[in-house]
Design a protein around this motif. Structure first.
Motif, mmCIF file in Angstrom:
data_model
loop_
_atom_site.group_PDB
_atom_site.id
_atom_site.type_symbol
_atom_site.label_atom_id
_atom_site.label_comp_id
_atom_site.label_asym_id
_atom_site.label_seq_id
_atom_site.Cartn_x
_atom_site.Cartn_y
_atom_site.Cartn_z
ATOM 1 N N GLY A 202 0.777 -1.227 0.000
ATOM 2 C CA GLY A 202 0.000 0.000 0.000
ATOM 3 C C GLY A 202 0.810 1.279 0.000
ATOM 4 O O GLY A 202 0.289 2.334 0.382
ATOM 5 N N THR A 203 2.058 1.224 -0.455
ATOM 6 C CA THR A 203 2.880 2.434 -0.494
ATOM 7 C C THR A 203 2.180 3.567 -1.238
ATOM 8 O O THR A 203 2.234 4.733 -0.833
ATOM 9 C CB THR A 203 4.227 2.138 -1.185
ATOM 10 N N HIS A 204 1.515 3.224 -2.322
ATOM 11 C CA HIS A 204 0.880 4.238 -3.169
ATOM 12 C C HIS A 204 -0.332 4.885 -2.521
ATOM 13 O O HIS A 204 -0.810 5.926 -3.005
ATOM 14 C CB HIS A 204 0.489 3.618 -4.514
ATOM 15 N N PHE A 205 -0.830 4.336 -1.416
ATOM 16 C CA PHE A 205 -1.974 4.944 -0.731
ATOM 17 C C PHE A 205 -1.663 6.371 -0.281
ATOM 18 O O PHE A 205 -2.566 7.191 -0.117
ATOM 19 C CB PHE A 205 -2.381 4.116 0.492
ATOM 20 N N TYR A 206 -0.389 6.646 -0.034
ATOM 21 C CA TYR A 206 0.021 7.942 0.524
ATOM 22 C C TYR A 206 0.049 9.058 -0.515
ATOM 23 O O TYR A 206 0.159 10.235 -0.141
ATOM 24 C CB TYR A 206 1.408 7.815 1.154
ATOM 25 N N PHE A 207 -0.040 8.709 -1.795
ATOM 26 C CA PHE A 207 0.254 9.703 -2.818
ATOM 27 C C PHE A 207 -0.867 9.899 -3.831
ATOM 28 O O PHE A 207 -0.641 10.465 -4.892
ATOM 29 C CB PHE A 207 1.555 9.313 -3.527
ATOM 30 N N ASN A 208 -2.071 9.453 -3.488
ATOM 31 C CA ASN A 208 -3.197 9.661 -4.390
ATOM 32 C C ASN A 208 -4.482 9.674 -3.585
ATOM 33 O O ASN A 208 -4.751 8.751 -2.812
ATOM 34 C CB ASN A 208 -3.245 8.549 -5.452
ATOM 35 N N LEU A 271 15.600 4.766 -2.617
ATOM 36 C CA LEU A 271 14.529 5.197 -1.716
ATOM 37 C C LEU A 271 14.391 6.713 -1.736
ATOM 38 O O LEU A 271 13.280 7.259 -1.771
ATOM 39 C CB LEU A 271 14.813 4.720 -0.286
ATOM 40 N N ASP A 272 15.521 7.389 -1.725
ATOM 41 C CA ASP A 272 15.546 8.852 -1.737
ATOM 42 C C ASP A 272 14.892 9.401 -3.002
ATOM 43 O O ASP A 272 14.011 10.272 -2.957
ATOM 44 C CB ASP A 272 17.019 9.283 -1.667
ATOM 45 N N ILE A 273 15.286 8.856 -4.150
ATOM 46 C CA ILE A 273 14.774 9.339 -5.433
ATOM 47 C C ILE A 273 13.308 8.938 -5.628
ATOM 48 O O ILE A 273 12.500 9.720 -6.152
ATOM 49 C CB ILE A 273 15.647 8.812 -6.586
ATOM 50 N N ALA A 274 12.963 7.715 -5.201
ATOM 51 C CA ALA A 274 11.577 7.258 -5.343
ATOM 52 C C ALA A 274 10.637 8.089 -4.472
ATOM 53 O O ALA A 274 9.515 8.417 -4.889
ATOM 54 C CB ALA A 274 11.468 5.779 -4.976
ATOM 55 N N ARG A 275 11.076 8.441 -3.267
ATOM 56 C CA ARG A 275 10.259 9.311 -2.404
ATOM 57 C C ARG A 275 10.000 10.646 -3.084
ATOM 58 O O ARG A 275 8.861 11.135 -3.111
ATOM 59 C CB ARG A 275 10.971 9.493 -1.060
ATOM 60 N N LYS A 276 11.045 11.235 -3.668
ATOM 61 C CA LYS A 276 10.869 12.503 -4.384
ATOM 62 C C LYS A 276 9.873 12.334 -5.530
ATOM 63 O O LYS A 276 8.952 13.146 -5.697
ATOM 64 C CB LYS A 276 12.214 12.979 -4.932
ATOM 65 N N ASN A 277 10.036 11.275 -6.310
ATOM 66 C CA ASN A 277 9.176 11.054 -7.472
ATOM 67 C C ASN A 277 7.713 10.882 -7.060
ATOM 68 O O ASN A 277 6.812 11.488 -7.658
ATOM 69 C CB ASN A 277 9.653 9.816 -8.230
ATOM 70 N N SER A 279 6.321 11.815 -4.215
ATOM 71 C CA SER A 279 5.838 13.029 -3.566
ATOM 72 C C SER A 279 5.413 14.079 -4.592
ATOM 73 O O SER A 279 4.386 14.751 -4.431
ATOM 74 C CB SER A 279 6.933 13.591 -2.655
ATOM 75 N N LEU A 280 6.190 14.190 -5.672
ATOM 76 C CA LEU A 280 5.920 15.214 -6.673
ATOM 77 C C LEU A 280 4.977 14.734 -7.774
ATOM 78 O O LEU A 280 4.193 15.527 -8.308
ATOM 79 C CB LEU A 280 7.236 15.691 -7.295
#
Length: 486
Positions: A202-208, A271-277, A279-280
């Motif tokens: 469910g990682t994607h739950f946070y971004f949509n 992880l760093d780059i994926a979080r940025k992607n 988030s934006l």
């Protein structure tokens, strides 16, 4: 004065690039020295990748005790996920799930959890000696799959086990089914219990905002998110999220009991780059995944025989919500086990899906997919049906068998055991695991009674081509059972 970081920043990525451009003379590990010492691996992975495979050094911080760039990256992740703290995990979400359990319970403590947990949760109990109080999920009789945790079942477990320390929730399940997480959190907190969420899928739950509620938004105390599964980072990279209701410094100590001291900077930077992607760009990427999955679901259902299930299953209880990006398809009505369809798709059509079990398949859809692949999948399923459909009589009709727990996992696993042919183990206490992988949910776990129904299920799964794992016997023909005569 330190510049305030934003979601546009990638501290680990930036520091790693700076070290690469510094043209350092390396007299440290790794021994491949930027790929020069292993030309075949360099040619396979690429020279730039090998140069970025560095060891911990002062400018790159230290995963075990982060004070600079890793600390900054984790703080940005916490902000992005709505958590108070975030810990980067390079041992997979398995390590994150185990850290949640091992930092909130100890030997003899009770923890309430659904039985259809990933093996990593029960492994944690084997290590730390906590005692599971299982809530048996409901089962959808048509699909044969385990569902979520009903609020009433949670209430009952809390009443019967007021001394439990925590409740672990799968949200979503592998099939995309969500429990009423917010209500479960409220019940647990009223009783002084922590809520731990295995949010691997469910990682994607946070971004949509079209997705079900996330663990942190629901008020959970800890959550393990597989950033690599639906967040776009490299395989094996994960994040453990916490709220201030738990001691983050102690959690870090527990993580360090099992996590490597040589954290891969390839995984950390991903992880760093994926979080940025996410988030934006997460809203757009996940919108794309929803549209792809919705289209595929509609087209597959037009084929007849298959049932690509979705939000119509929602009942406000054990299926409180549904992750529409999960393309789960029931296959039994065309006379084929899910694992058989999985094999046909791969071997005959060059299509690799996430998994097939005895009644269903799962295709993971993300913003990285393309129209062409979606159409290939739909066409291939049509051809599988045309070429291989058969009579469904005699097929096993459910994935989940309610276990009979007679001994704690740790006690059973470390007891004196004897090996028996699986067919002769009826009535014995299991001393190890048996599971199909994926998805890695145990058919049997240490301390559970082996029954004729379970033996039949194991043999059926083997016959259909499921990959059985977990036993000491690599052929999964014998099983270790507790010797009760000792």
């Amino acid at each position: 004065m330190k510049t305030e970081l934003t979601q546009y920043d990638t501290p680990i990525h930036r520091a790693l690039e700076e070290q690469r451009l510094n043209r350092l003379a390396h007299f440290d590990v790794p021994g491949h020295k930027g790929g020069r010492g292993n030309k075949e691996l360099r040619e396979f992975l690429g020279a730039e990748c090998m140069k970025l495979d560095m060891n911990s050094m002062k400018p790159l911080d230290n995963l075990c005790h982060p004070v600079s760039v890793i600390k900054d990256a984790q703080e940005l992740a916490a902000q992005a996920f709505g958590a108070d703290e975030a810990f980067f995990i390079v041992n997979g979400t398995t390590a994150a799930v185990q850290a949640m359990i091992m930092s909130t319970t100890e030997a003899g403590d009770k923890i309430i959890m659904p039985r259809n947990v990933h093996r990593s949760a029960i492994n944690a109990l084997v290590v730390n000696g906590a005692i599971p109080v299982y809530i048996n999920p409901g089962v959808n009789k048509k699909l044969g799959i385990p569902l979520g945790m009903s609020v009433e079942s949670v209430k009952q477990s809390i009443r019967e086990n007021p001394d439990a320390r925590a409740i672990l929730v799968n949200n979503p399940t592998y099939y995309g089914i969500c429990s009423d997480l917010k209500a479960i959190v409220e019940l647990a907190h009223e009783s002084g219990m922590l809520v731990l969420v295995d949010e691997a899928h469910g990682t994607h739950f946070y971004f949509n905002d079209r997705m079900p509620i996330s663990a942190m938004a629901a008020g959970a105390d800890m959550s393990a998110v597989s950033m690599h599964k639906t967040g776009g980072s490299l395989t094996q990279s994960s994040i453990l999220l916490t709220k201030n209701t738990v001691n983050a410094d102690y959690v870090r100590q527990v993580i360090n009991l099992t996590q490597t001291t040589s954290g891969s900077y390839l995984l950390l930077s991903s992880l760093d780059i994926a979080r940025k992607n996410m988030s934006l760009n997460g809203q757009v990427l996940i919108d794309k995944a929803i549209e792809f999955a919705t289209y595929a679901r509609e087209e597959i259902n037009k084929l007849g025989g298959y049932y690509a299930f979705g939000e119509e299953l929602i009942d406000g209880d054990m299926i409180y919500d549904f992750d529409t990006t999960k393309l789960s398809v029931h296959t039994r009505d065309i006379g084929l086990a899910g694992i058989e369809v999985y094999d046909f798709l791969r071997d005959e059509f060059g299509i690799q899906i996430e998994f097939g079990d005895i009644g269903n398949i799962l295709a993971i859809i993300s913003g990285g997919d393309r129209n062409l692949e979606i159409e290939r999948l739909i066409s291939a399923l049509s051809e599988v049906k045309r070429l291989h459909e058969k009579d469904k009589s005699g097929m096993f009709d459910h994935e989940y068998i309610t276990p009979v727990v007679v001994m704690g996992p740790q006690k059973a696993f470390y007891s004196y055991k004897v090996s028996l042919p699986i067919q002769e183990s009826d009535g014995k206490i299991c001393g190890e695991f048996v599971m199909c992988y994926p998805p890695g949910i145990p058919i049997l776990a240490p301390g559970e009674m082996i029954t004729k129904e379970i033996i039949k299920y194991i043999e059926y799964a083997r016959e259909k081509g499921c990959i059985l794992t977990g036993t000491q016997d690599m052929n999964v023909e014998n099983i270790n059972v507790v010797d009760t005569a000792i």
